[in-house]
Design a protein around this motif. Structure first.
Motif, PDB file in Angstrom:
ATOM      1  N   ARG A 110      -1.096  -2.464  -1.635  1.00 20.26           N
ATOM      2  CA  ARG A 110      -0.510  -1.866  -0.438  1.00 20.26           C
ATOM      3  C   ARG A 110      -0.289  -0.375  -0.674  1.00 20.26           C
ATOM      4  O   ARG A 110       0.483   0.031  -1.545  1.00 20.26           O
ATOM      5  N   LEU A 111      -0.995   0.451   0.116  1.00 21.47           N
ATOM      6  CA  LEU A 111      -0.871   1.900   0.014  1.00 21.47           C
ATOM      7  C   LEU A 111       0.424   2.393   0.634  1.00 21.47           C
ATOM      8  O   LEU A 111       1.155   3.194   0.043  1.00 21.47           O
ATOM      9  N   THR A 112       0.685   1.931   1.858  1.00 24.01           N
ATOM     10  CA  THR A 112       1.913   2.264   2.579  1.00 24.01           C
ATOM     11  C   THR A 112       2.375   0.993   3.271  1.00 24.01           C
ATOM     12  O   THR A 112       1.779  -0.078   3.102  1.00 24.01           O
ATOM     13  N   GLU A 113       3.382   1.096   4.090  1.00 21.80           N
ATOM     14  CA  GLU A 113       3.886  -0.075   4.804  1.00 21.80           C
ATOM     15  C   GLU A 113       2.827  -0.674   5.715  1.00 21.80           C
ATOM     16  O   GLU A 113       2.816  -1.885   5.953  1.00 21.80           O
ATOM     17  N   ASN A 114       1.895   0.155   6.214  1.00 26.55           N
ATOM     18  CA  ASN A 114       0.930  -0.311   7.211  1.00 26.55           C
ATOM     19  C   ASN A 114      -0.527  -0.265   6.754  1.00 26.55           C
ATOM     20  O   ASN A 114      -1.414  -0.614   7.531  1.00 26.55           O
ATOM     21  N   TRP A 115      -0.795   0.167   5.522  1.00 26.68           N
ATOM     22  CA  TRP A 115      -2.170   0.264   5.041  1.00 26.68           C
ATOM     23  C   TRP A 115      -2.340  -0.510   3.741  1.00 26.68           C
ATOM     24  O   TRP A 115      -1.516  -0.398   2.841  1.00 26.68           O
ATOM     25  N   GLU A 116      -3.446  -1.280   3.665  1.00 22.18           N
ATOM     26  CA  GLU A 116      -3.705  -2.096   2.485  1.00 22.18           C
ATOM     27  C   GLU A 116      -5.178  -2.051   2.102  1.00 22.18           C
ATOM     28  O   GLU A 116      -6.050  -1.952   2.964  1.00 22.18           O
ATOM     29  N   LEU A 117      -5.451  -2.141   0.820  1.00 21.11           N
ATOM     30  CA  LEU A 117      -6.802  -2.227   0.279  1.00 21.11           C
ATOM     31  C   LEU A 117      -6.947  -3.541  -0.487  1.00 21.11           C
ATOM     32  O   LEU A 117      -6.038  -3.931  -1.216  1.00 21.11           O
ATOM     33  N   SER A 118      -8.088  -4.198  -0.332  1.00 20.10           N
ATOM     34  CA  SER A 118      -8.341  -5.444  -1.051  1.00 20.10           C
ATOM     35  C   SER A 118      -9.726  -5.409  -1.670  1.00 20.10           C
ATOM     36  O   SER A 118     -10.636  -4.723  -1.183  1.00 20.10           O
ATOM     37  N   PHE A 119      -9.862  -6.177  -2.757  1.00 22.16           N
ATOM     38  CA  PHE A 119     -11.144  -6.299  -3.440  1.00 22.16           C
ATOM     39  C   PHE A 119     -11.288  -7.734  -3.932  1.00 22.16           C
ATOM     40  O   PHE A 119     -10.301  -8.366  -4.325  1.00 22.16           O
TER      41      PHE A 119
END
Length: 322
Positions: free
Chosen positions: A289-298
């Motif tokens: 989770r980058l911020t409360e509203n942004w996420e990266l997955s792999f």
């Protein structure tokens, strides 16, 4: 594969100490990347808790896969040496009455690709079997299928295009993360370019999540799909398919979650070849989770039912809420 997953995720674990926001618990949006199944609507992971009132959820994910196999029996010959890249944009909106809409727009590219050298070196490094890869030219494209002496599919040129669009209507059932989804898929993609199936499909799915303590979340999904008559191998195609997914997430740090999940589906075609039969896939990955509203997955997906789908598929996802 385990080492590859660790090399990607371990840096996330270290950086996960920095941010205070909790990591999410949703499963990874795995889809079977078998090029002969392109377009058929076997739903990927759907939210067990759809977007809330007047909320938007945007999800862009890329699945990059490689297949190299040769299968044969007295009636059939199948050769698949191909690389696929599917970029899928999903836009979801939650209404005030508990319902949610989700539109999925895919773009598919099927080609000779560039992963063969990397996979060959990976196999050599860890002593893994090459299978049919050892007899196939590197970075070449060939999709060939013959039945009863008649060639039905023969492709050696790269293909790309917008795939089949899916529209999904969901509703959360009760206060817990448990939702029902109804979907319809339209034949907007071209079956000849391996971007669509040429059929209208309809599906129904149930998605469920349950947390155990502060760190673990189990999730599952079951779906049934009615498949219209497609343009590829129509005489062998089945009209009903079942699919499912189950897995678990573990929150290691405040903004890092690791996931392990199994996705499976029944056969789409009447065939004795594994690549056209039931498929079972294992995915290991994680979300940052980058911020409360942004996420990266792999994620990295392997065919645990050997040669039932692509040898390996890499998943990259960006998700945003508003």
């Amino acid at each position: 594969m385990r080492v590859l997953t660790q090399l990607v995720i371990l840096p996330l674990l270290v950086s996960g100490l920095a941010l205070p926001a909790p990591a999410i618990s949703s499963p990874l949006p795995v889809r079977d990347q078998n090029p002969l199944l392109a377009g058929f609507d076997l739903p990927g992971a759907l939210p067990a808790k759809p977007p809330g009132n007047d909320a938007w959820l945007i999800d862009a994910n890329l699945q990059w896969s490689s297949s190299a196999l040769m299968q044969a029996n007295p009636r059939e010959i199948l050769v698949v040496d191909a690389e696929t890249r599917e970029l899928r944009l999903a836009i979801g909106y939650g209404f005030t009455n508990g319902y949610a809409l989700r539109l999925e727009i895919p773009y598919r590219h099927t080609s000779a690709g560039t992963l063969d050298g990397f996979i060959d070196e990976w196999h050599d490094l860890f002593g893994l079997p090459d299978g049919a890869r050892a007899t196939m030219p590197r970075n070449a494209l060939q999709i060939f299928y013959e039945r009863d002496g008649a060639p039905l599919i023969e492709e050696r040129a790269s293909q790309a295009g917008i795939g089949d669009l899916s529209l999904r209507l969901g509703r959360q059932l009760g206060a817990s993360p448990f939702a029902a989804w109804l979907s319809v898929k339209l034949p907007t993609g071209d079956a000849d370019s391996f971007a669509g199936s040429g059929s209208i499909d309809a599906s129904a799915a149930l998605a469920f999540e349950r947390s155990f303590g502060a760190r673990y979340t189990a999730f599952a999904q079951a779906a049934g799909t009615w498949l219209g008559d497609g343009d590829r191998l129509r005489r062998q195609q089945k009209n009903i398919a079942w699919s499912g997914m189950a897995g678990i997430n573990a929150r290691l740090f405040q903004n890092v979650t690791l996931a392990a999940q199994i996705d499976a589906h029944t056969a789409i075609y009447d065939s004795k070849e594994a690549f056209l039969g039931d498929a079972v896939m294992l995915t290991l990955g994680g979300t940052y989770r980058l911020t409360e509203n942004w996420e990266l997955s792999f994620g990295v997906t392997e065919d645990i039912a050997v040669e039932s789908t692509s040898d390996v598929a890499f998943l990259f996802q960006v998700k945003a809420r508003r």
